[in-house]
Design an enzyme around this catalytic site. Sequence first.
Site, PDB file in Angstrom:
ATOM      1  N   LYS A 171       0.844  -1.203   0.000  1.00 23.72           N
ATOM      2  CA  LYS A 171       0.000   0.000   0.000  1.00 23.72           C
ATOM      3  C   LYS A 171       0.885   1.261   0.000  1.00 23.72           C
ATOM      4  CE  LYS A 171      -3.818  -2.529   2.097  1.00 23.72           C
ATOM      5  NZ  LYS A 171      -4.634  -2.884   3.283  1.00 23.72           N
ATOM      6  N   GLN A 217      -4.837  -1.973   9.570  1.00 23.56           N
ATOM      7  CA  GLN A 217      -4.727  -3.285   8.930  1.00 23.56           C
ATOM      8  C   GLN A 217      -5.283  -4.359   9.858  1.00 23.56           C
ATOM      9  OE1 GLN A 217      -3.768  -3.672   5.744  1.00 23.56           O
ATOM     10  NE2 GLN A 217      -4.061  -5.864   5.805  1.00 23.56           N
ATOM     11  N   ASP A 234     -11.238   2.585   4.142  1.00 26.86           N
ATOM     12  CA  ASP A 234     -11.536   1.155   4.035  1.00 26.86           C
ATOM     13  C   ASP A 234     -13.053   0.912   3.971  1.00 26.86           C
ATOM     14  OD1 ASP A 234      -9.574  -0.802   3.773  1.00 26.86           O
ATOM     15  OD2 ASP A 234      -9.005  -0.729   5.889  1.00 26.86           O
TER      16      ASP A 234
HETATM   17  N1  GUN Z   1      -7.032  -7.267   6.016  1.00 25.53           N
HETATM   18  C1  GUN Z   1      -7.391  -7.989   4.934  1.00 25.53           C
HETATM   19  N2  GUN Z   1      -7.951  -7.197   4.015  1.00 25.53           N
HETATM   20  C2  GUN Z   1      -7.948  -5.944   4.518  1.00 25.53           C
HETATM   21  C3  GUN Z   1      -8.383  -4.681   4.015  1.00 25.53           C
HETATM   22  O1  GUN Z   1      -8.934  -4.541   2.909  1.00 25.53           O
HETATM   23  N3  GUN Z   1      -8.195  -3.629   4.841  1.00 25.53           N
HETATM   24  C4  GUN Z   1      -7.621  -3.753   6.056  1.00 25.53           C
HETATM   25  N4  GUN Z   1      -7.484  -2.667   6.781  1.00 25.53           N
HETATM   26  N5  GUN Z   1      -7.210  -4.902   6.543  1.00 25.53           N
HETATM   27  C5  GUN Z   1      -7.369  -5.994   5.771  1.00 25.53           C
END
Ligand code: GUN
Length: 292
Positions: A52, A96, A119
């Site tokens: 990211k 995350q 998100d």
């Molecule tokens: N863990 C697995 N997929 C995601 C996601 O799309 N966002 C976040 N923050 N954590 C994750």
Amino acid sequence: MTILDGKKVSNDIKDEITDQVKKMVAKGEKVPHLAAIIVGNDGASLTYVASKVRACERVGFESTMVRMSNTTSEVELLDKIEELNTNSDVDGFIIQLPLPPQINTQKVLMAVNPDKDVDGFHPMNFGKMALDMSTFIPATPFGILELMDRYGVETKGKHTVVIGRSHIVGRPMSILMGRKGFPGNSTVTLTHSHTKNITQITSQADIIISALGVPNFLKAEMVKDDVVIIDVGITRVPDETAAKGYVITGDVDFENVSKKASYITPVPGGVGPMTIAMLLKNTLLARERHMQ
Ligand code: GUN
């Protein structure tokens, strides 16, 4: 059979975002800034967050990675969230997942300022999504919609079967595919661990979106001809012959299912790269909203 090439489409989207950032810079505007909090040392999570951050650099966004130890308390995490909520330089941020067991995930997600919730996990944004209101759509579902849109996959009147009811993928996907609009207007069946006779259901599906996390779960005998397959599975399967000691494996037996499918996403290179591209898109949206 057409491969839904998430790698290519995500690169196209990143190029489009890069152009928009260049225009912002030319106008003397602040560029979008994404922050990510990661708690603990989970290998997969660290890899995702690093991707990211790299993606932010590529499109010209500012990014901040906040690393916190595995023993972080809920209060410490809530304090950090409040800091990002009130930092006017940060347009959007993510926490995350998964979080360590001492932390209540739902409580933490509810502490995020909904205007910075790129998100789309805050109940306010999730509710807006379910009510067809303009909001941040969670990045993986948003990426699946975008992929289908760009390849012109017809969803109207189709029977879409979603496998898995996670808050991040299965549940939102089941809502989005039934919405009025494109992609949408599907008849949706949401299946999960208590579903009986899943083969009977999948074999009637025009579109299957699998977000289960069981490698090679979906076999050719479970699908009909010309099915559209979206494979969201990304399980690390140990493999001594692989350089990293594991291979990323999807939920779908690609070799055999692809012979029957009209469209199919590969793993890797399908849904995965789309998730990051759409997180960037949500961050751009957050920046634009903050300017208004
Ligand atoms: N863990 C697995 N997929 C995601 C996601 O799309 N966002 C976040 N923050 N954590 C994750």
